[in-house]
Design a protein around this motif. Structure first.
Motif, PDB file in Angstrom:
ATOM      1  N   PRO A  23       0.807  -1.228   0.000  1.00 21.44           N
ATOM      2  CA  PRO A  23       0.000   0.000   0.000  1.00 21.44           C
ATOM      3  C   PRO A  23       0.839   1.276   0.000  1.00 21.44           C
ATOM      4  O   PRO A  23       0.434   2.267  -0.593  1.00 21.44           O
TER       5      PRO A  23
ATOM      6  N   THR B 111      -5.971  -2.310   0.195  1.00 25.30           N
ATOM      7  CA  THR B 111      -5.247  -1.173  -0.381  1.00 25.30           C
ATOM      8  C   THR B 111      -5.772   0.146   0.176  1.00 25.30           C
ATOM      9  O   THR B 111      -4.994   1.033   0.517  1.00 25.30           O
TER      10      THR B 111
ATOM     11  N   GLY C  40      -5.992  -0.830   4.621  1.00 25.14           N
ATOM     12  CA  GLY C  40      -4.927  -1.562   5.306  1.00 25.14           C
ATOM     13  C   GLY C  40      -5.537  -2.531   6.294  1.00 25.14           C
ATOM     14  O   GLY C  40      -6.742  -2.774   6.290  1.00 25.14           O
TER      15      GLY C  40
ATOM     16  N   GLY D 221      -3.412   1.535   4.876  1.00 30.23           N
ATOM     17  CA  GLY D 221      -3.759   1.690   3.478  1.00 30.23           C
ATOM     18  C   GLY D 221      -3.713   3.147   3.045  1.00 30.23           C
ATOM     19  O   GLY D 221      -3.219   4.029   3.756  1.00 30.23           O
TER      20      GLY D 221
END
Length: 86
Positions: free
Chosen positions: A7, A43, A46, A53
């Motif tokens: 990420p 993404t 997180g 993320g």
């Protein structure tokens, strides 16, 4: 075979460059699209403090930038929409 992505790398190349524009008054959208179980939620959000993320990274960086803009007043509005199954 499973591709491992991070990420932080995605954030640095997509959302982070938008922050200065947001401070200048522009609007921005980060859109995550893909097949089920492709990693969209991971993404964007997180899964822990160590694997944040895009959204928590952007909010954190945005407030860091705003702390240095002490002579201006800001109103921050954020929307998060999850559309599932149409």
């Amino acid at each position: 075979f499973r591709l491992k992505y991070f990420p932080e790398e995605i954030y640095n190349k997509t959302a982070k460059p938008l922050l200065e524009s947001i401070i200048e008054g522009f609007k921005a959208t980060v859109f995550s699209y893909g097949a089920t179980c492709s990693g969209k939620i991971y993404t964007i959000l997180g899964n822990s403090q160590n694997e944040r993320g895009i959204m928590p990274r952007a909010v954190s960086d945005l407030f860091k930038i705003l702390q240095n803009k002490k002579n201006k007043e800001f109103k921050i509005q954020v929307s998060y929409i999850e559309i599932y199954n149409e």
